[in-house]
Design a protein around this motif. Structure first.
Motif, PDB file in Angstrom:
ATOM      1  N   GLU A   1       5.523 -20.280  33.518  1.00 61.54           N
ATOM      2  CA  GLU A   1       6.238 -21.288  33.818  1.00 61.54           C
ATOM      3  C   GLU A   1       5.736 -22.242  34.500  1.00 61.54           C
ATOM      4  OE1 GLU A   1      10.336 -20.469  34.897  1.00 61.54           O
ATOM      5  OE2 GLU A   1      10.886 -19.625  33.149  1.00 61.54           O
ATOM      6  N   GLU A   2       4.837 -21.691  35.478  1.00 62.12           N
ATOM      7  CA  GLU A   2       4.172 -22.714  36.366  1.00 62.12           C
ATOM      8  C   GLU A   2       2.857 -23.223  35.547  1.00 62.12           C
ATOM      9  OE1 GLU A   2       2.994 -20.565  39.798  1.00 62.12           O
ATOM     10  OE2 GLU A   2       4.811 -20.603  40.632  1.00 62.12           O
ATOM     11  N   ARG A   3       2.374 -22.489  34.710  1.00 62.04           N
ATOM     12  CA  ARG A   3       1.372 -23.225  33.922  1.00 62.04           C
ATOM     13  C   ARG A   3       1.839 -24.131  32.846  1.00 62.04           C
ATOM     14  NH1 ARG A   3      -2.907 -18.087  32.937  1.00 62.04           N
ATOM     15  NH2 ARG A   3      -3.380 -17.775  35.211  1.00 62.04           N
ATOM     16  N   VAL A   4       3.019 -23.870  32.350  1.00 64.27           N
ATOM     17  CA  VAL A   4       3.781 -24.922  31.421  1.00 64.27           C
ATOM     18  C   VAL A   4       3.950 -26.085  32.073  1.00 64.27           C
ATOM     19  CG1 VAL A   4       5.623 -25.147  29.875  1.00 64.27           C
ATOM     20  CG2 VAL A   4       4.429 -23.010  29.715  1.00 64.27           C
ATOM     21  N   ALA A   5       4.474 -25.960  33.328  1.00 64.23           N
ATOM     22  CA  ALA A   5       4.889 -27.110  34.215  1.00 64.23           C
ATOM     23  C   ALA A   5       3.616 -27.950  34.147  1.00 64.23           C
ATOM     24  CB  ALA A   5       5.748 -26.765  35.536  1.00 64.23           C
ATOM     25  N   ALA A   6       2.517 -27.344  34.711  1.00 63.47           N
ATOM     26  CA  ALA A   6       1.177 -28.029  34.716  1.00 63.47           C
ATOM     27  C   ALA A   6       0.675 -28.752  33.770  1.00 63.47           C
ATOM     28  CB  ALA A   6       0.264 -26.943  35.275  1.00 63.47           C
TER      29      ALA A   6
ATOM     30  N   TYR B   1       1.736 -36.539  31.597  1.00 62.41           N
ATOM     31  CA  TYR B   1       2.268 -37.563  32.180  1.00 62.41           C
ATOM     32  C   TYR B   1       1.285 -38.391  33.140  1.00 62.41           C
ATOM     33  CZ  TYR B   1       6.935 -36.529  30.051  1.00 62.41           C
ATOM     34  OH  TYR B   1       7.643 -36.425  29.142  1.00 62.41           O
ATOM     35  N   GLN B   2       0.398 -37.478  33.750  1.00 65.27           N
ATOM     36  CA  GLN B   2      -0.597 -38.083  34.424  1.00 65.27           C
ATOM     37  C   GLN B   2      -1.607 -38.736  33.284  1.00 65.27           C
ATOM     38  OE1 GLN B   2      -3.127 -34.998  36.828  1.00 65.27           O
ATOM     39  NE2 GLN B   2      -4.412 -36.798  37.468  1.00 65.27           N
ATOM     40  N   ALA B   3      -1.822 -38.097  32.347  1.00 64.87           N
ATOM     41  CA  ALA B   3      -3.014 -38.741  31.694  1.00 64.87           C
ATOM     42  C   ALA B   3      -2.279 -40.255  31.117  1.00 64.87           C
ATOM     43  CB  ALA B   3      -2.969 -38.136  30.319  1.00 64.87           C
ATOM     44  N   ILE B   4      -1.039 -40.323  30.855  1.00 62.97           N
ATOM     45  CA  ILE B   4      -0.265 -41.806  30.579  1.00 62.97           C
ATOM     46  C   ILE B   4      -0.294 -42.460  31.848  1.00 62.97           C
ATOM     47  CG2 ILE B   4       1.564 -42.846  29.608  1.00 62.97           C
ATOM     48  CD1 ILE B   4       2.555 -40.189  28.714  1.00 62.97           C
ATOM     49  N   GLU B   5      -0.070 -41.962  32.901  1.00 63.88           N
ATOM     50  CA  GLU B   5       0.046 -43.052  34.248  1.00 63.88           C
ATOM     51  C   GLU B   5      -1.315 -43.534  34.675  1.00 63.88           C
ATOM     52  OE1 GLU B   5       3.924 -41.137  36.473  1.00 63.88           O
ATOM     53  OE2 GLU B   5       1.888 -40.648  37.061  1.00 63.88           O
ATOM     54  N   THR B   6      -2.325 -42.554  34.446  1.00 61.82           N
ATOM     55  CA  THR B   6      -3.828 -43.122  34.734  1.00 61.82           C
ATOM     56  C   THR B   6      -4.644 -43.470  33.675  1.00 61.82           C
ATOM     57  OG1 THR B   6      -4.629 -40.785  34.300  1.00 61.82           O
ATOM     58  CG2 THR B   6      -3.909 -41.297  36.575  1.00 61.82           C
ATOM     59  N   GLY B   7      -4.255 -43.646  32.478  1.00 61.28           N
ATOM     60  CA  GLY B   7      -4.711 -44.116  31.155  1.00 61.28           C
ATOM     61  C   GLY B   7      -6.180 -43.248  31.055  1.00 61.28           C
TER      62      GLY B   7
END
Length: 145
Positions: free
Chosen positions: A8-13, A19-25
């Protein structure tokens, strides 16, 4: 053998990377987040106001355009739940989204979206197979919260 918590931690990562990809472009990170066609056939992406996107090339092209044209976006995820069955994982959550849609300082719009992200486990780790986001219509009594 990995524990359920570790899985579950790996899926969460992997979900956080999306979302990080979207936020940072970061289109390179976005490319690593999505599965390859041979790992998960019929990749699909649905976002509010978009047509359904099918296939890796179409999805990557759309995210490239989004990232190039949104000066600011931030996600606050709530109500996140992870379910895993074998090599498939499902993450459901509420995306609380803040965006700036033009270059004027201080212009920020907000919205809430419910999302289902499906992941498949590959040799490279957990990769996104399907992203489906639907807007939540706010009621008048919700707006004051």
């Amino acid at each position: 053998m990995r524990s359920r918590q570790e899985i579950e931690e790996r899926v969460a990562a992997a979900n956080a990377d999306f979302y990080q990809a979207i936020e940072t472009g970061d289109i390179d990170l976005m490319s690593r987040v999505w599965a390859e066609e041979d790992q998960a056939p019929d990749l699909v992406c649905v976002n509010p106001g978009w047509p359904m996107l099918r296939g890796r090339a179409e999805i990557m092209r759309a995210w490239s355009l989004v990232m190039a044209n949104i000066p600011y976006i931030q996600y606050v995820l709530t109500e996140t739940h992870i379910g895993v069955s074998g090599d498939i994982a499902m993450v459901t959550c509420e995306e609380n989204v803040l965006t700036a849609e033009d270059d004027k300082p201080g212009f920020v719009a907000g919205g809430r979206v419910v999302t289902t992200n499906l992941f498949v486990e590959t040799e490279q780790g957990w990769r996104l197979w399907s992203h489906h986001a639907s807007p939540v219509m706010l009621h008048e009594d919700d707006e004051g919260e």
